[in-house]
Design a protein around this motif. Structure first.
Motif, PDB file in Angstrom:
ATOM      1  N   ALA A 197      -9.664 -33.609-128.678  1.00  0.00           N
ATOM      2  CA  ALA A 197      -8.637 -33.326-127.678  1.00  0.00           C
ATOM      3  C   ALA A 197      -8.695 -34.345-126.537  1.00  0.00           C
ATOM      4  O   ALA A 197      -7.669 -34.919-126.150  1.00  0.00           O
ATOM      5  N   LEU A 198      -9.880 -34.573-126.002  1.00  0.00           N
ATOM      6  CA  LEU A 198     -10.024 -35.524-124.904  1.00  0.00           C
ATOM      7  C   LEU A 198      -9.565 -36.917-125.321  1.00  0.00           C
ATOM      8  O   LEU A 198      -8.868 -37.614-124.566  1.00  0.00           O
ATOM      9  N   SER A 199      -9.941 -37.337-126.523  1.00  0.00           N
ATOM     10  CA  SER A 199      -9.553 -38.649-127.013  1.00  0.00           C
ATOM     11  C   SER A 199      -8.042 -38.762-127.155  1.00  0.00           C
ATOM     12  O   SER A 199      -7.477 -39.858-127.042  1.00  0.00           O
ATOM     13  N   SER A 200      -7.373 -37.628-127.392  1.00  0.00           N
ATOM     14  CA  SER A 200      -5.919 -37.585-127.521  1.00  0.00           C
ATOM     15  C   SER A 200      -5.218 -37.516-126.170  1.00  0.00           C
ATOM     16  O   SER A 200      -3.984 -37.466-126.113  1.00  0.00           O
ATOM     17  N   GLY A 201      -6.005 -37.482-125.098  1.00  0.00           N
ATOM     18  CA  GLY A 201      -5.432 -37.419-123.762  1.00  0.00           C
ATOM     19  C   GLY A 201      -5.193 -36.019-123.255  1.00  0.00           C
ATOM     20  O   GLY A 201      -4.378 -35.816-122.348  1.00  0.00           O
ATOM     21  N   LEU A 202      -5.915 -35.037-123.819  1.00  0.00           N
ATOM     22  CA  LEU A 202      -5.745 -33.641-123.403  1.00  0.00           C
ATOM     23  C   LEU A 202      -6.909 -33.184-122.532  1.00  0.00           C
ATOM     24  O   LEU A 202      -8.053 -33.160-122.988  1.00  0.00           O
ATOM     25  N   PRO A 203      -6.659 -32.797-121.288  1.00  0.00           N
ATOM     26  CA  PRO A 203      -7.708 -32.120-120.509  1.00  0.00           C
ATOM     27  C   PRO A 203      -8.060 -30.789-121.176  1.00  0.00           C
ATOM     28  O   PRO A 203      -7.250 -30.207-121.908  1.00  0.00           O
ATOM     29  N   VAL A 204      -9.255 -30.289-120.901  1.00  0.00           N
ATOM     30  CA  VAL A 204      -9.783 -29.107-121.576  1.00  0.00           C
ATOM     31  C   VAL A 204      -9.951 -27.952-120.594  1.00  0.00           C
ATOM     32  O   VAL A 204     -10.350 -28.157-119.444  1.00  0.00           O
ATOM     33  N   ALA A 205      -9.662 -26.745-121.081  1.00  0.00           N
ATOM     34  CA  ALA A 205      -9.973 -25.510-120.361  1.00  0.00           C
ATOM     35  C   ALA A 205     -10.897 -24.686-121.243  1.00  0.00           C
ATOM     36  O   ALA A 205     -10.618 -24.487-122.426  1.00  0.00           O
ATOM     37  N   ALA A 206     -12.009 -24.206-120.689  1.00  0.00           N
ATOM     38  CA  ALA A 206     -12.982 -23.469-121.489  1.00  0.00           C
ATOM     39  C   ALA A 206     -13.836 -22.588-120.597  1.00  0.00           C
ATOM     40  O   ALA A 206     -13.801 -22.702-119.364  1.00  0.00           O
ATOM     41  N   PHE A 207     -14.597 -21.718-121.238  1.00  0.00           N
ATOM     42  CA  PHE A 207     -15.583 -20.923-120.519  1.00  0.00           C
ATOM     43  C   PHE A 207     -16.802 -21.805-120.212  1.00  0.00           C
ATOM     44  O   PHE A 207     -17.106 -22.738-120.970  1.00  0.00           O
ATOM     45  N   PRO A 208     -17.540 -21.519-119.156  1.00  0.00           N
ATOM     46  CA  PRO A 208     -18.730 -22.319-118.813  1.00  0.00           C
ATOM     47  C   PRO A 208     -19.947 -21.892-119.634  1.00  0.00           C
ATOM     48  O   PRO A 208     -20.896 -21.300-119.119  1.00  0.00           O
ATOM     49  N   VAL A 209     -19.912 -22.200-120.932  1.00  0.00           N
ATOM     50  CA  VAL A 209     -20.974 -21.786-121.854  1.00  0.00           C
ATOM     51  C   VAL A 209     -21.489 -23.007-122.607  1.00  0.00           C
ATOM     52  O   VAL A 209     -20.926 -24.106-122.517  1.00  0.00           O
ATOM     53  N   THR A 210     -22.572 -22.799-123.364  1.00  0.00           N
ATOM     54  CA  THR A 210     -23.132 -23.864-124.189  1.00  0.00           C
ATOM     55  C   THR A 210     -22.046 -24.485-125.057  1.00  0.00           C
ATOM     56  O   THR A 210     -21.250 -23.790-125.670  1.00  0.00           O
TER      57      THR A 210
END
Length: 340
Positions: free
Chosen positions: A262-275
């Motif tokens: 996703a990042l390489s495709s230019g997409l910022p990420v939203a996620a939980f703060p987990v491992t």
């Protein structure tokens, strides 16, 4: 080096384990190593209970021994704790073949999610499995700390890479859906916590790319979510580039290769703060980690796709394969020093 990789996860499965092993195998072979793969495609298989897309090998210890010995490996790497992995471990311990393992999947949590068994029982089995080799490879510092606290020993760091030539921004890409587009890619299974993504009240469109045993149920419950099924190669890359934010609701992944894609495709990420996410999304310019996933998704809309792309270019499969190979050499070095 003559290396034999034993894995219960292999093609035609589509997941991070298969992808990672395939990429490092390709790189190592290109660098002159002789790498063979012992996987379910060599044996009769049966579907895994509750997850028929996963095939379990029907094979005895004698045949596994013959298959491994025929490869004459300098080293065996056992990637999974399934039937093939267990039998390969047994043979290596019996014959003295040096072997490493890798911890890809939270097997105890996945078992507990499907069957009424305590996680502690599964962890006891998995810990014994991984502690018996020259080292156990883990993807992130957080996972290393967790497993150390659970009594795992000889942990080695092995990160992952991304194909930046395939996954890149494509201004012309278009899913023809209302924007903004919030995307998830991966197996549609209970352990991926996709319900948390599907239930979010977000503007625009929510899109899921992938397939798995939970898809039918989620589609019935969330008819406003767009389920596009499994995609590969160029089609998958186009789907990434068509979105605005990548939402990763999993709380159990040990890394998350899709985060790098996703990042390489230019997409910022939203996620939980987990491992996994907190080890990959180490720059606040490329993603938002929050216990409130909706808040994280909306905040990620404000981030730069160019920053995400630049960050992802710090990961490569060549570097991942080098770390993998160095871990094997370090394991044998420690063994030789101990013998001396």
């Amino acid at each position: 080096m003559r290396l034999t990789i034993v894995t219960d996860a292999w093609f035609p499965q589509v997941n991070g384990v298969v992808h990672s092993l395939n990429r490092i195998t390709t790189v190592l072979r290109g660098q002159g190593d002789e790498v063979s793969v012992v996987a379910p495609d060599r044996f009769r298989t049966v579907p895994c209970p509750t997850y028929p897309d996963i095939r379990l090998s029907l094979v005895g210890p004698g045949r596994i021994a013959r298959v491994i010995d025929a490869e004459k490996p300098d080293h065996v790497h056992i990637a999974t704790e399934g039937p093939l992995g267990m039998l390969a471990r047994r043979h290596c311990l019996k014959t003295g073949i040096g072997f490493t393992t890798s911890y890809h999947t939270r097997f105890p949590e996945y078992v507990s999610a499907r069957f009424p068994l305590p996680e502690s029982w599964a962890y006891a089995v998995v810990r014994r499995f991984h502690n018996s080799g020259l080292g156990c490879m883990v993807a992130t510092p957080s996972l290393e700390a967790e497993l150390t606290a659970r009594g795992f020993r000889h942990l080695m760091r092995w990160s992952r890479g991304v194909d930046a030539d395939l996954f890149h921004p494509r201004p012309e890409a278009n899913l023809d859906l209302p924007r903004p587009i919030f995307l998830n890619v991966g197996r549609v299974a209970v352990e991926k916590n996709l319900e948390a993504f599907c239930a979010l009240n977000l503007p625009g469109s929510r899109v899921v790319v992938g397939d798995g045993p939970a898809r039918a149920g989620l589609q019935a419950r969330f008819p406003d979510v767009h389920f596009l099924g499994m995609m590969k190669g160029e089609a998958l890359a186009q789907a990434y580039a068509s979105a605005d934010v990548f939402v990763f609701p999993s709380r159990t992944d040990t890394f998350g290769n899709v985060l790098l894609e996703a990042l390489s495709s230019g997409l910022p990420v939203a996620a939980f703060p987990v491992t996994g996410p907190r080890d990959v999304i180490t720059d606040p310019k490329v993603g938002v980690l929050d216990v409130d996933l909706r808040k994280a998704a909306l905040a990620a809309l404000e981030l730069s796709g160019a920053d995400a792309r630049q960050f992802a270019q710090g990961f490569s499969w060549e570097a991942s394969a080098a770390a993998f190979r160095n871990n094997i050499l370090a394991g044998h070095g420690a063994l030789a020093q101990k013998a001396a």
